[in-house]
Design an enzyme around this catalytic site. Sequence first.
Site, PDB file in Angstrom:
ATOM      1  N   THR A 152     -85.394  12.345   2.919  1.00 10.55           N
ATOM      2  CA  THR A 152     -84.372  13.342   3.093  1.00 10.55           C
ATOM      3  C   THR A 152     -84.962  14.664   3.063  1.00 10.55           C
ATOM      4  OG1 THR A 152     -82.709  12.258   1.775  1.00 10.55           O
ATOM      5  CG2 THR A 152     -82.640  14.561   1.470  1.00 10.55           C
ATOM      6  N   ARG A 180     -71.924   3.945   3.639  1.00 12.98           N
ATOM      7  CA  ARG A 180     -72.628   4.337   2.316  1.00 12.98           C
ATOM      8  C   ARG A 180     -72.913   6.136   2.319  1.00 12.98           C
ATOM      9  NH1 ARG A 180     -77.809   6.758   1.082  1.00 12.98           N
ATOM     10  NH2 ARG A 180     -78.539   6.195  -0.818  1.00 12.98           N
ATOM     11  N   VAL A 181     -72.671   6.627   1.402  1.00 13.82           N
ATOM     12  CA  VAL A 181     -72.967   7.972   1.127  1.00 13.82           C
ATOM     13  C   VAL A 181     -73.910   7.883  -0.184  1.00 13.82           C
ATOM     14  CG1 VAL A 181     -72.005  10.441   0.780  1.00 13.82           C
ATOM     15  CG2 VAL A 181     -70.927   9.068   2.299  1.00 13.82           C
ATOM     16  N   GLY A 182     -74.990   9.060   0.053  1.00 14.66           N
ATOM     17  CA  GLY A 182     -75.856   9.184  -0.941  1.00 14.66           C
ATOM     18  C   GLY A 182     -75.708  10.319  -1.860  1.00 14.66           C
ATOM     19  N   ASP A 183     -76.614  10.865  -2.497  1.00 16.14           N
ATOM     20  CA  ASP A 183     -76.512  11.777  -3.389  1.00 16.14           C
ATOM     21  C   ASP A 183     -76.740  13.091  -2.421  1.00 16.14           C
ATOM     22  OD1 ASP A 183     -79.294  10.793  -2.899  1.00 16.14           O
ATOM     23  OD2 ASP A 183     -79.708  12.821  -3.631  1.00 16.14           O
ATOM     24  N   GLY A 204     -84.765  10.822  -2.939  1.00 16.03           N
ATOM     25  CA  GLY A 204     -85.070   9.448  -3.673  1.00 16.03           C
ATOM     26  C   GLY A 204     -83.961   8.417  -3.456  1.00 16.03           C
ATOM     27  N   GLY A 206     -80.612   7.154  -3.667  1.00 16.19           N
ATOM     28  CA  GLY A 206     -79.289   7.994  -3.754  1.00 16.19           C
ATOM     29  C   GLY A 206     -78.551   7.382  -4.821  1.00 16.19           C
TER      30      GLY A 206
HETATM   31  N1  ASP Z   1     -81.434  10.271  -1.226  1.00 13.28           N
HETATM   32  C1  ASP Z   1     -81.433   9.920  -0.029  1.00 13.28           C
HETATM   33  C2  ASP Z   1     -80.111   9.100   0.237  1.00 13.28           C
HETATM   34  O1  ASP Z   1     -79.914   8.132  -0.884  1.00 13.28           O
HETATM   35  C3  ASP Z   1     -82.487   9.347   0.694  1.00 13.28           C
HETATM   36  C4  ASP Z   1     -83.677   9.796   0.062  1.00 13.28           C
HETATM   37  O2  ASP Z   1     -83.834  10.905  -0.399  1.00 13.28           O
HETATM   38  O3  ASP Z   1     -84.906   9.047   0.495  1.00 13.28           O
HETATM   39  O4  ASP Z   1     -79.586   9.060   0.770  1.00 13.28           O
END
Ligand code: ASP
Length: 291
Positions: A152, A180-183, A204, A206
């Site tokens: 990210t 899917r939605v991450g952080d 990281g 998510g």
């Molecule tokens: N945090 C992001 C997500 O989970 C991916 C990443 O930062 O590597 O979508």
Amino acid sequence: MPETAWAIILHGGAKTIAPDQEQAHRDGCLLALAAGQAILEAGGDALDAVEAAVRALEDDPAFNAGYGAVRNAKGEVECDAAIMDGRTLAVGGVAAVQRLRHPISVAAAMLPETPVLLIGHGAECFAREHDAELCEPADLVVERPGDPGCDTVGCVALDIHGNLAAGTSTGGLTGCHQGRVGDSPLPGCGLYADNAVGGVSLSGDGESLIRTTLAARLMHSLEALPPGEAIAAALARLARVGGEAGLIVIDADGRLDWGHNSAHFAVAHARAGHLAQAFVNRAEDAQKEPT
Ligand code: ASP
């Protein structure tokens, strides 16, 4: 009002970077930093600096955001992005968008609006109404055989008016569940900014960052601790559920720092009176103390 010394820090994702890709990551981070730094040096807004820097990272296929996105389990592109204004606590976010050339700019266009987060088709309709640049989903994908594509981009900036802003943008995780939605677009998880405390942007795993509301925990620690110690406390909190993270911080006093438990975390930073520098891990950063 007296001027504050500007500061900016950005990252290209918590991940493993192959040795032959390290310089491309440093160079891409420095190029993006320059876009944000130019705005801050000219007395511009932190929000504009964050948007400009993240747009540059979205243009660079070395990073998984905008152009450079990966495919989910159905072979589709789904990007997430958000930006937060530390002056007003306004947040704009988009999630699971497939046709936005610059998700961060659509997130920025949402700042004056009531919804904090728009997903999929709704976000793309909003983008059309605001004349944002659209594209075909396939135009965003960069195939990287053997690369998990898990990263990210993000940026935090402090302008001379004392305003903080934070932003994130991601092209998702290779092979993840459709929808899917991450952080990244969630305030308190992937980013936060509050002029009274500081600004943070994370990368990281998510699901782990969401389960620990890691950006919120980091902000809470920043109320009492210097950035380096707040980052260490956040990584200790993450250990409760496991997972990788990279964190960048500028506090309300303009001190910046960063940390990660991933193998690499490409970061560039600059402050008034200090040269821009880029690194692919924290140990490379000669300045060990928070600056
Ligand atoms: N945090 C992001 C997500 O989970 C991916 C990443 O930062 O590597 O979508």
